[in-house]
Design a protein around this motif. Structure first.
Motif, PDB file in Angstrom:
ATOM      1  N   GLY A  71     -51.679 -50.903  -5.228  1.00  0.00           N
ATOM      2  CA  GLY A  71     -52.429 -50.836  -6.409  1.00  0.00           C
ATOM      3  C   GLY A  71     -51.851 -49.182  -7.100  1.00  0.00           C
ATOM      4  O   GLY A  71     -50.505 -48.782  -7.122  1.00  0.00           O
ATOM      5  N   PRO A  72     -52.815 -48.865  -8.760  1.00  0.00           N
ATOM      6  CA  PRO A  72     -52.068 -47.810  -9.566  1.00  0.00           C
ATOM      7  C   PRO A  72     -52.340 -46.697  -8.754  1.00  0.00           C
ATOM      8  O   PRO A  72     -52.733 -46.036  -8.068  1.00  0.00           O
ATOM      9  N   LEU A 149     -48.033 -42.955  -1.524  1.00  0.00           N
ATOM     10  CA  LEU A 149     -49.577 -42.986  -0.694  1.00  0.00           C
ATOM     11  C   LEU A 149     -50.580 -42.408  -1.234  1.00  0.00           C
ATOM     12  O   LEU A 149     -50.211 -41.138  -1.937  1.00  0.00           O
ATOM     13  N   ASP A 150     -51.862 -42.472  -1.306  1.00  0.00           N
ATOM     14  CA  ASP A 150     -52.920 -42.319  -1.821  1.00  0.00           C
ATOM     15  C   ASP A 150     -53.636 -41.603  -1.069  1.00  0.00           C
ATOM     16  O   ASP A 150     -54.068 -41.975  -0.023  1.00  0.00           O
ATOM     17  N   ILE A 156     -50.720 -46.977   1.460  1.00  0.00           N
ATOM     18  CA  ILE A 156     -49.295 -47.018   0.193  1.00  0.00           C
ATOM     19  C   ILE A 156     -49.721 -47.745  -0.413  1.00  0.00           C
ATOM     20  O   ILE A 156     -49.833 -48.800  -0.435  1.00  0.00           O
ATOM     21  N   ILE A 157     -49.590 -47.414  -2.051  1.00  0.00           N
ATOM     22  CA  ILE A 157     -49.634 -47.561  -3.056  1.00  0.00           C
ATOM     23  C   ILE A 157     -49.166 -48.285  -3.978  1.00  0.00           C
ATOM     24  O   ILE A 157     -48.710 -49.119  -4.682  1.00  0.00           O
ATOM     25  N   HIS A 158     -47.345 -48.145  -2.892  1.00  0.00           N
ATOM     26  CA  HIS A 158     -46.608 -48.354  -3.702  1.00  0.00           C
ATOM     27  C   HIS A 158     -44.979 -47.816  -2.422  1.00  0.00           C
ATOM     28  O   HIS A 158     -44.996 -47.180  -2.436  1.00  0.00           O
ATOM     29  N   GLN A 159     -44.148 -49.059  -2.751  1.00  0.00           N
ATOM     30  CA  GLN A 159     -43.419 -48.653  -1.904  1.00  0.00           C
ATOM     31  C   GLN A 159     -42.068 -49.648  -2.217  1.00  0.00           C
ATOM     32  O   GLN A 159     -42.068 -51.607  -2.416  1.00  0.00           O
ATOM     33  N   PHE A 193     -43.814 -45.098 -11.907  1.00  0.00           N
ATOM     34  CA  PHE A 193     -44.738 -45.898 -11.487  1.00  0.00           C
ATOM     35  C   PHE A 193     -45.849 -45.007 -11.697  1.00  0.00           C
ATOM     36  O   PHE A 193     -47.390 -45.657 -12.105  1.00  0.00           O
ATOM     37  N   PHE A 194     -45.466 -44.048 -12.127  1.00  0.00           N
ATOM     38  CA  PHE A 194     -46.542 -43.017 -12.483  1.00  0.00           C
ATOM     39  C   PHE A 194     -47.017 -43.271 -14.398  1.00  0.00           C
ATOM     40  O   PHE A 194     -47.764 -42.432 -15.528  1.00  0.00           O
TER      41      PHE A 194
END
Length: 199
Positions: A71-72, A149-150, A156-159, A193-194
């Motif tokens: 997710g974002p 990680l959020d 885990i929002i991105h890997q 990503f950001f």
């Protein structure tokens, strides 16, 4: 005689004021120079970081796990970055330290305290043998796994994993060669990503 003494006093007073003004300007110029000196800025950032509670919690951050839920990034993300310490001998268990890449993050993304940090980035770097040279030397490729990680959501929002360049050529007497992932590639991937486009 009295007039000469008065003139001397006046001369010394004016000279003193002039020297005082020059020394004052010099110090402000020095401060301005140091404030624009990249090394001085980085030393200041490191000092600020070492005095924060983020450093003391690195072991706790390393233990954070999460369910994968792509997710974002959360709104108003405040980020801290840790990485595995590659100087730790194999078999001794992984140890994490803060990543210097954190210092290259835009100021608005940098978490300054543990309470403020709502996004954790964990970097895990390692080498794997991917080929053999003609002299039976081993060729290794570097991998960097990026986990974002959020912290509040525990997800885990991105890997993703970055794969290094092909191992370089080696001399006949060398036993191994390595391919690398440049730090700027890791930084650009995280920033993308950001929502920060590559310059």
């Amino acid at each position: 005689m009295i007039r000469i003494n008065k003139n001397k006093r006046k001369f010394f007073f004016v000279t003193f004021l002039f020297l005082f003004m020059i020394s004052g300007c010099g110090s402000s110029n020095d401060e301005a120079a140091s404030s624009s000196d990249p090394e001085a800025i980085r030393e200041s950032q490191i000092s600020e970081l070492e005095n924060s509670d983020l450093i003391g919690n690195v072991d706790a951050y390393a233990a954070i796990q999460g369910v994968i839920a792509e997710g974002p990034a959360p709104a108003a993300a405040k980020v801290f970055i840790i990485e595995n310490d590659e100087s730790v001998e194999e078999g001794a268990g992984e140890k994490y330290v803060y990543s210097p890449l954190y210092l290259d993050f835009p100021a608005e993304l940098q978490a300054k305290t543990d309470a403020e940090m709502n996004v954790l980035v964990k970097l895990r770097s390692y080498y794997m043998q991917t080929a053999t040279y003609s002299n039976d030397g081993k060729a290794y490729t570097r991998y960097v796994q990026i986990t974002i990680l959020d912290r509040a959501a525990g997800t885990i929002i991105h890997q993703e994993t970055l794969i290094g360049s092909a191992p370089f050529s080696i001399g006949e007497k060398e036993s191994s060669g390595y391919g690398y992932v440049a730090d700027y590639q890791v930084l650009d991937t995280i920033l993308a990503f950001f929502g920060y486009a590559e310059k």
